[in-house]
Design an enzyme around this catalytic site. Sequence first.
Site, mmCIF file in Angstrom:
data_model
loop_
_atom_site.group_PDB
_atom_site.id
_atom_site.type_symbol
_atom_site.label_atom_id
_atom_site.label_comp_id
_atom_site.label_asym_id
_atom_site.label_seq_id
_atom_site.Cartn_x
_atom_site.Cartn_y
_atom_site.Cartn_z
ATOM 1 N N ASP A 27 -28.118 -29.321 6.165
ATOM 2 C CA ASP A 27 -28.502 -30.703 6.459
ATOM 3 C C ASP A 27 -29.877 -31.060 5.910
ATOM 4 O OD1 ASP A 27 -29.563 -29.066 8.403
ATOM 5 O OD2 ASP A 27 -29.555 -30.610 9.952
ATOM 6 N N GLY A 28 -30.782 -30.074 5.823
ATOM 7 C CA GLY A 28 -32.097 -30.320 5.238
ATOM 8 C C GLY A 28 -31.957 -30.752 3.784
ATOM 9 N N ASP A 45 -23.582 -21.138 9.289
ATOM 10 C CA ASP A 45 -23.600 -21.426 10.722
ATOM 11 C C ASP A 45 -22.528 -22.404 11.194
ATOM 12 O OD1 ASP A 45 -25.770 -19.821 10.811
ATOM 13 O OD2 ASP A 45 -27.250 -21.434 10.911
ATOM 14 N N SER A 54 -23.299 -23.564 4.460
ATOM 15 C CA SER A 54 -24.097 -23.035 5.566
ATOM 16 C C SER A 54 -23.225 -22.083 6.353
ATOM 17 C CB SER A 54 -24.531 -24.196 6.469
ATOM 18 O OG SER A 54 -24.778 -23.741 7.767
ATOM 19 N N ARG A 70 -19.856 2.809 25.795
ATOM 20 C CA ARG A 70 -21.139 2.145 25.599
ATOM 21 C C ARG A 70 -21.024 0.645 25.768
ATOM 22 N NH1 ARG A 70 -23.275 5.688 20.692
ATOM 23 N NH2 ARG A 70 -24.491 7.114 21.961
ATOM 24 N N ARG A 76 14.205 -8.926 12.946
ATOM 25 C CA ARG A 76 14.675 -10.144 12.316
ATOM 26 C C ARG A 76 15.982 -10.656 12.928
ATOM 27 N NH1 ARG A 76 12.779 -11.424 6.979
ATOM 28 N NH2 ARG A 76 11.028 -10.120 6.476
ATOM 29 N N HIS A 100 -28.995 -10.279 7.810
ATOM 30 C CA HIS A 100 -28.506 -10.777 6.530
ATOM 31 C C HIS A 100 -27.180 -10.209 6.075
ATOM 32 C CE1 HIS A 100 -32.270 -12.831 6.415
ATOM 33 N NE2 HIS A 100 -31.801 -13.525 5.390
ATOM 34 N N HIS A 121 4.397 -4.532 1.276
ATOM 35 C CA HIS A 121 4.054 -4.602 2.693
ATOM 36 C C HIS A 121 2.577 -4.482 3.004
ATOM 37 C CE1 HIS A 121 8.305 -4.596 3.261
ATOM 38 N NE2 HIS A 121 8.070 -5.007 4.493
ATOM 39 N N GLN A 138 0.566 -6.498 2.238
ATOM 40 C CA GLN A 138 0.154 -7.849 2.603
ATOM 41 C C GLN A 138 0.293 -8.121 4.098
ATOM 42 O OE1 GLN A 138 1.831 -10.713 -0.630
ATOM 43 N NE2 GLN A 138 2.867 -8.766 -0.762
HETATM 44 P P1 ADP Z 1 -30.882 -26.382 4.621
HETATM 45 O O1 ADP Z 1 -30.489 -27.266 3.485
HETATM 46 O O2 ADP Z 1 -30.135 -25.095 4.592
HETATM 47 O O3 ADP Z 1 -30.842 -27.097 5.932
HETATM 48 P P2 ADP Z 1 -33.791 -26.597 4.508
HETATM 49 O O4 ADP Z 1 -33.880 -27.477 5.690
HETATM 50 O O5 ADP Z 1 -34.787 -25.507 4.374
HETATM 51 O O6 ADP Z 1 -32.378 -25.894 4.360
HETATM 52 O O7 ADP Z 1 -33.873 -27.516 3.213
HETATM 53 C C1 ADP Z 1 -33.825 -26.970 1.917
HETATM 54 C C2 ADP Z 1 -34.706 -27.756 0.995
HETATM 55 O O8 ADP Z 1 -34.288 -29.128 0.961
HETATM 56 C C3 ADP Z 1 -36.168 -27.824 1.402
HETATM 57 O O9 ADP Z 1 -36.897 -26.705 0.988
HETATM 58 C C4 ADP Z 1 -36.635 -29.076 0.699
HETATM 59 O O10 ADP Z 1 -36.868 -28.832 -0.653
HETATM 60 C C5 ADP Z 1 -35.415 -29.983 0.816
HETATM 61 N N1 ADP Z 1 -35.562 -30.857 1.994
HETATM 62 C C6 ADP Z 1 -35.207 -30.588 3.278
HETATM 63 N N2 ADP Z 1 -35.484 -31.633 4.082
HETATM 64 C C7 ADP Z 1 -36.058 -32.575 3.309
HETATM 65 C C8 ADP Z 1 -36.585 -33.886 3.543
HETATM 66 N N3 ADP Z 1 -36.570 -34.438 4.755
HETATM 67 N N4 ADP Z 1 -37.080 -34.561 2.493
HETATM 68 C C9 ADP Z 1 -37.081 -34.030 1.260
HETATM 69 N N5 ADP Z 1 -36.609 -32.812 0.982
HETATM 70 C C10 ADP Z 1 -36.093 -32.081 1.979
#
Ligand code: ADP
Length: 740
Positions: free
Chosen positions: A124-125, A171, A169, A206, A477, A303, A616, A618
Site C-alpha cells: 500500500d505504501g 501479508d 505483499s 514439546r 470409486r 525471512h 499418481h 500428482q
Molecule cells: P510497501 O509498498 O510494501 O507498503 P513501503 O511503505 O516501504 O512499502 O513503500 C515503498 C516505497 O514506496 C517507499 O520507500 C517510497 O519510495 C514509496 N512510498 C511509500 N509511501 C509513499 C508516499 N506516501 N509518498 C510517496 N512515496 C511513497
Amino acid sequence: MAQPDNQSKRFFESLSGAGKSIAVLTSGGDAQGMNAAVRAVVRMGIYVGAKVYFIREGYQGMVDGGEENIKEASWESVSSMLQMGGTVIGSARCKEFRCHEGRLKAAHNLVQRGITNLCVIGGDGSLTGANLFREEWSGLLEELVQQGLIDEDAVQKYSALHIVGMVGSIDNDFCGTDMTIGTDSALHRIIEVVDAIMTTAQSHQRTFVLEVMGRHCGYLALVSALACGADWVLIPEMPPEDGWEEKMCQKLSANRAGMKRLNIIIVAEGAIDCNNKPITTDHVKDLVVRCLGFDTRVTILGHVQRGGTPSAFDRILASRMGVEAVIALLETTANTPACVVSLCGNQAVRLPLMECVQMTQEVQKAMDEKKFEEAVKLRGRSFENNLKTYKLLAHRKLESELPHSNFNIAVLNVGAPAAGMNAAVRSAVRVGISEGHKMFAVNDGFEGFYKGQIKEVKWADVGGWTGQGGSLLGTKRTLPAKHVEKIAEQMRAHNINALLVIGGFETCDRIKQSASGTKRRVFIIETMGGYCGYLASVGGLAAGADAAYIYEEPFDIRDLQSNVEHLTEKMKGAIQRGLVLRNENSNENYTTDFIYQLYSEEGRGVFDCRKNVLGHMQQGGAPSPFDRNFGTKISAKAMLWLTKKMNETFRQGRVFANTEDTCCLLGMRRRALVFQPVVQLKDETDFVHRIPKEQWWLKLRPLMKILAKYKTSYDVSDSGQLEHVVRNIQPKESDPSGAM
Ligand code: ADP
C-alpha cells in the site's frame, strides 16, 4: 466446447499498444510471484505492440535514472523468471521518492523516454506513492519546463500519467483483493516449517511457539493456524481478552491430557493484547514454562517466509494480474482514476486504487482505536470467515456445554483420493460435534457404506488430520446406484439424517515439475484429470508451458505442426527449453507417445525430447495450505448448512428430504461459494466424460499462449479479462485458500 466468442475476440484484436511506452517496477518488500507479474507485463506489453521498460530497484531506479536503471525489456529478457523467488529487477525503499524533488527527477527520467504508463507492483505504501505521483504529474511537467529541462511539446505529448497497481505483499494485508501476490507462497513456507517441527515436537512432547510475519495483519498467522490445527493463535485484529494467559494454559494442558503430544502456538509478528500492548513469543513461552512446566521452544520464521520458489497459485495469480494490468493501461483515459488489478473469487477485477488504500489504512486506524470488531469487518468477509472457522474448530466445548440435536450425520470420501480430504473430514466431524450432532465415519466410500463399515467418530479421533495426504477414511470409486437398498438399510440402522460426501469426478491438485536448466530440450508431460484439462492448462500457465493439449479444446495435426515449428524457432533463439503438457485423455489417437515421437522426429538436430507421465504422484504428498484450508472451510460451511436444513425439515421426529435443495453440491462459482441443487447440475454436466459442460478456467488458456509465444494471435477469448469496468470496492468475498 471452447469456441471463441466473437465479441471478446474482436475486443482482443482491437487492443493496440502501438506508440505507447509502459514501465514496470517492483517496490517495497519483495514477494514471491513478483517476477511472474513482471514477465506477464513485459510479454503482454510487447504482444500488444507497446515498448516495455524495466525500472530497477523500485522508485530508486526511477529517481536515479540512467541506462541501467531504466532499460527496455525484450521478450527473452524475462525468460526463466517465472519460477524465481523475490524480484529479479530489484526492489528498494526510496526516501527521495517521498519528497517532491525526488518525484520531479523521476518524472524527468520518464518523460525523456516517453513513458506515460506505469505498472507498480508493491504494497500500500508503494501504491500510495504511485497515486501521488500521478496526481502531481502535470505540475511536475510544468516545473520541468520552467527549469528548461523539457519543452512545451513534451508537456502536450506526455500530459497524463497512467498508473495501474498490482499488490505484491506476503501479508495479504490489502483491502479489495482476495489474495495478494506472495501470500500463498509464504503460507507454503510456513506450513513446511510447521510440518517439520511437528515431527520433532511429536517425539519429545514439546510446545512450539511460532512467530510468523504480519506486523499489522494476522492473515498469515490465522490461516496457518487453520491449516495446521494450532492450539492457539494470536493476531493483531483479535487481541485475546483479559485473562487469556490462564485460558490458553488450560487449553494446552487439556489437549495434552487428550493424548496430544505436541502443542503449536502461532503468534503474528504484530500480535497485541486488548490494551494494544505487544505480545511477544518470549512472553508466551515464559508463560507456558511457568504455568505448565512444558518443554517449550520458540521459532521465529523471519525471512524464510519470503524465500523459495513461488507457488503455482502465485505464478498464476501474478501472470493473470500482469496481463490484466496491461489491458487496463490501454483502456485508461486521462479521467479514469488509478486502479489496482485484483482477484475476486476466480475473477480478475479492477478497483479504484485510492479507495483500496484508504480502506487498508482504516483497518490500522480501527486497531489503534481498539475497535477490533470493525478491523475484522474491514478486512473482509473472507477474513471474518477464517476467524469464525478457526473459533469453531479450535475451541472444543465440554461435554456438558454441547447442545444435543439428536441428529446423526455420516461422512464419507468418494472417488480418487485428493490432498485436503482429511482436513475436510476433520472439520466436518468437529463442527458437527459442536453443533450437537452425533458424527459417523464411513470407510471406503459407498462400497464400505453398503457393507456396513460405519462407526461413530469423536473429536479426538480426527486430531492431526489436516496435514495428511490421501484419504484416511479410505475411498473407492464404487457408485452407489447398485447398492442403494443396502445403503438405505445402513442409514436406517444407524439412524443417519444427513450425509456429507467429500469427493468428485476427478480430483487432484498436485503437480510438480522441473524442466528448467537443461538446454535444447522439450519436456512432454502427461497430467491427470480424466477428461478435465484444468491441471494441464493451469499447470501450464504456472510453469510457463509452450502448449497444453486438453480434451475441451480440440486440436488437430495443424496445431501440432505449428507448435513444433514454434518450438524449433524458439530453440534457435536465446530460450532453449520447451515444455508441453498433455492431459491424459485429451485425444485418444494423439497419445503422449505419439506427441513425444512427433516432436522427437521434427526436432531432430535442433532439440531432443523427454517425456514424463506424472501419474499418481500428482495425488500424493502432504496437502498444500490451500487444500487444507479449502477442505476445512468448505466442510465447516457444509456442516452448518446441513444443521440448518435438518432443522427446517424436521417434522414429527423425522427429517424430510424431499425438496431439491436437500441434496446440494457446495462449490465456488465466480465469486462465491454456493450450494447448488444436484438436480439442477444434471443439465450442466457431461456424464460421459465426467466434467462440467462449461469450464471457467478455459479463459486462462489464451494467457498461457500469449505468455509463451511471440506473435501468437488471440484465437480464444478470455471472457474473464473482459470485465473491464471499474468496479466499486467490495468486501472480500472469498480467498483461494478457503473461500467462504
Ligand atoms: P510497501 O509498498 O510494501 O507498503 P513501503 O511503505 O516501504 O512499502 O513503500 C515503498 C516505497 O514506496 C517507499 O520507500 C517510497 O519510495 C514509496 N512510498 C511509500 N509511501 C509513499 C508516499 N506516501 N509518498 C510517496 N512515496 C511513497
